[in-house]
Design a protein around this motif. Structure first.
Motif, short mmCIF file in Angstrom:
data_model
loop_
_atom_site.label_atom_id
_atom_site.label_comp_id
_atom_site.label_asym_id
_atom_site.label_seq_id
_atom_site.Cartn_x
_atom_site.Cartn_y
_atom_site.Cartn_z
N ILE A 125 -58.33 36.50 18.79
CA ILE A 125 -56.99 35.98 19.08
C ILE A 125 -56.08 37.10 19.56
CG2 ILE A 125 -54.90 35.05 18.00
CD1 ILE A 125 -56.81 33.39 16.19
N LEU A 126 -56.11 38.22 18.85
CA LEU A 126 -55.26 39.35 19.23
C LEU A 126 -55.59 39.85 20.63
CD1 LEU A 126 -55.18 41.37 15.88
CD2 LEU A 126 -53.40 39.86 16.80
N ARG A 127 -56.87 39.91 20.94
CA ARG A 127 -57.28 40.37 22.27
C ARG A 127 -56.68 39.47 23.37
NH1 ARG A 127 -59.70 45.19 23.44
NH2 ARG A 127 -60.70 44.14 25.21
N ALA A 128 -56.54 38.19 23.07
CA ALA A 128 -56.04 37.25 24.06
C ALA A 128 -54.51 37.21 24.12
CB ALA A 128 -56.58 35.85 23.78
N VAL A 129 -53.84 37.31 22.97
CA VAL A 129 -52.40 37.06 22.97
C VAL A 129 -51.54 38.31 23.11
CG1 VAL A 129 -52.72 34.97 21.60
CG2 VAL A 129 -52.11 37.11 20.43
N VAL A 130 -52.02 39.45 22.63
CA VAL A 130 -51.17 40.65 22.68
C VAL A 130 -50.77 41.01 24.11
CG1 VAL A 130 -51.13 43.15 22.27
CG2 VAL A 130 -51.86 41.59 20.45
N PRO A 131 -51.69 40.97 25.08
CA PRO A 131 -51.25 41.26 26.46
C PRO A 131 -50.15 40.32 26.95
CG PRO A 131 -53.63 41.41 26.31
CD PRO A 131 -53.16 40.83 25.02
N GLU A 132 -50.19 39.06 26.51
CA GLU A 132 -49.16 38.10 26.91
C GLU A 132 -47.82 38.41 26.25
OE1 GLU A 132 -49.56 35.99 29.24
OE2 GLU A 132 -51.74 36.23 29.45
N LEU A 133 -47.86 38.88 25.00
CA LEU A 133 -46.62 39.15 24.27
C LEU A 133 -45.95 40.44 24.72
CD1 LEU A 133 -47.72 38.19 20.63
CD2 LEU A 133 -46.33 36.83 22.21
N ARG A 134 -46.72 41.33 25.33
CA ARG A 134 -46.15 42.62 25.72
C ARG A 134 -45.02 42.49 26.74
NH1 ARG A 134 -51.96 45.67 26.31
NH2 ARG A 134 -52.10 46.47 24.16
N GLU A 135 -45.06 41.45 27.56
CA GLU A 135 -44.08 41.32 28.64
C GLU A 135 -42.68 41.07 28.11
OE1 GLU A 135 -43.31 38.81 32.77
OE2 GLU A 135 -45.14 38.47 31.60
#
Length: 253
Positions: A125-135
């Motif tokens: 889950i973290l691998r998928a969502v963290v890049p999205e949350l960084r913006e």
């Protein structure tokens, strides 16, 4: 108007059809945000939760996702992003079935499966969502167990994997905070819903032990847990990160 504030976009709840997850999904939608969530096998329950989201005037989306399949997790997150735009909050509300027995009595395969479901699943889950949350920044909130803070005999198959989840949240809070990403855990005590109601615990068993060691002397009401999870996920908790908050009636004090 809801007391919890969320920005425009969508919240994702992994494990949103169960007793705990569905309550979080419903409260988030009442707080004015669209919600996408996963389920394991119970499509009928998931569809019922979507209807509750829609009844609250928000959009709901659900899909069956195997958290051990990293490609499936990524595909789900991508589809949520495509449909809703910004992902602002992520809640991890799933895990293996609670096995109550001494750690050394657990068969290796059962122990491995429990570790995989929690630690590998949450990592995917973290691998998928963290890049999205960084913006734009956002929150990650994981449901763990109060037994991390105060161990109770025979609860190792729950607390050991959830300790890994907690430390993953700590890592994200430390390493991704400069992107505006918050990560917290809700350490769940004895709540009158979900897995705790499925345990056959005679007098002297784990539920009896837990109740006797809880200063408030009762199980928590589901809404008391839902409020805590949604608060930590919301902008109301904008300066809280890297914490593990027990919701356990004082059990771990």
């Amino acid at each position: 108007m809801s007391q919890y504030r969320f920005p425009d976009g969508v919240a994702i709840v992994f494990g949103g059809s169960g007793g705990l997850g569905s309550g979080v999904v419903e409260l988030m939608s009442r707080s004015g945000t669209d919600v996408a969530f996963t389920y394991h096998k119970n499509k009928e329950a998931a569809d019922a939760v979507v209807k509750k989201v829609e009844a609250n005037g928000q959009q709901g989306m659900t899909a069956s996702v195997d958290l051990l399949d990293i490609a499936a997790v990524q595909s789900f997150v991508d589809s949520v992003k495509e449909r809703f735009g910004r992902i602002h909050s992520v809640v991890f509300a799933t895990g293996a079935f609670l096995n109550i027995l001494p750690v050394m009595d657990a068969e290796p395969d059962v122990f491995y499966e429990t570790l995989d479901t929690d630690v590998k699943g949450f990592y995917h889950i973290l691998r998928a969502v963290v890049p999205e949350l960084r913006e734009h920044g956002g929150s990650i909130t994981a449901l763990t167990t109060a037994a991390i803070h105060k161990y109770i005999s025979t609860d190792g198959l729950s607390s050991i994997p959830k300790a890994g989840v907690q430390h993953l949240c700590t890592a994200i809070a430390r390493e991704e905070g400069h992107h505006g990403i918050r990560a917290n855990c809700v350490a769940v005590g004895l709540i009158a819903i979900g897995l705790s109601q499925e345990i056959d615990s005679p007098p002297g068993g784990i539920l009896d032990q837990w109740t006797k060691q809880t200063p408030l002397g009762r199980a928590g009401a589901p809404q008391e847990l839902f409020d805590t999870v949604v608060f930590l996920a919301s902008e109301n908790a904008g300066y809280i990160s890297g914490q593990s908050l027990p919701v356990d009636g004082g059990y771990s004090a």
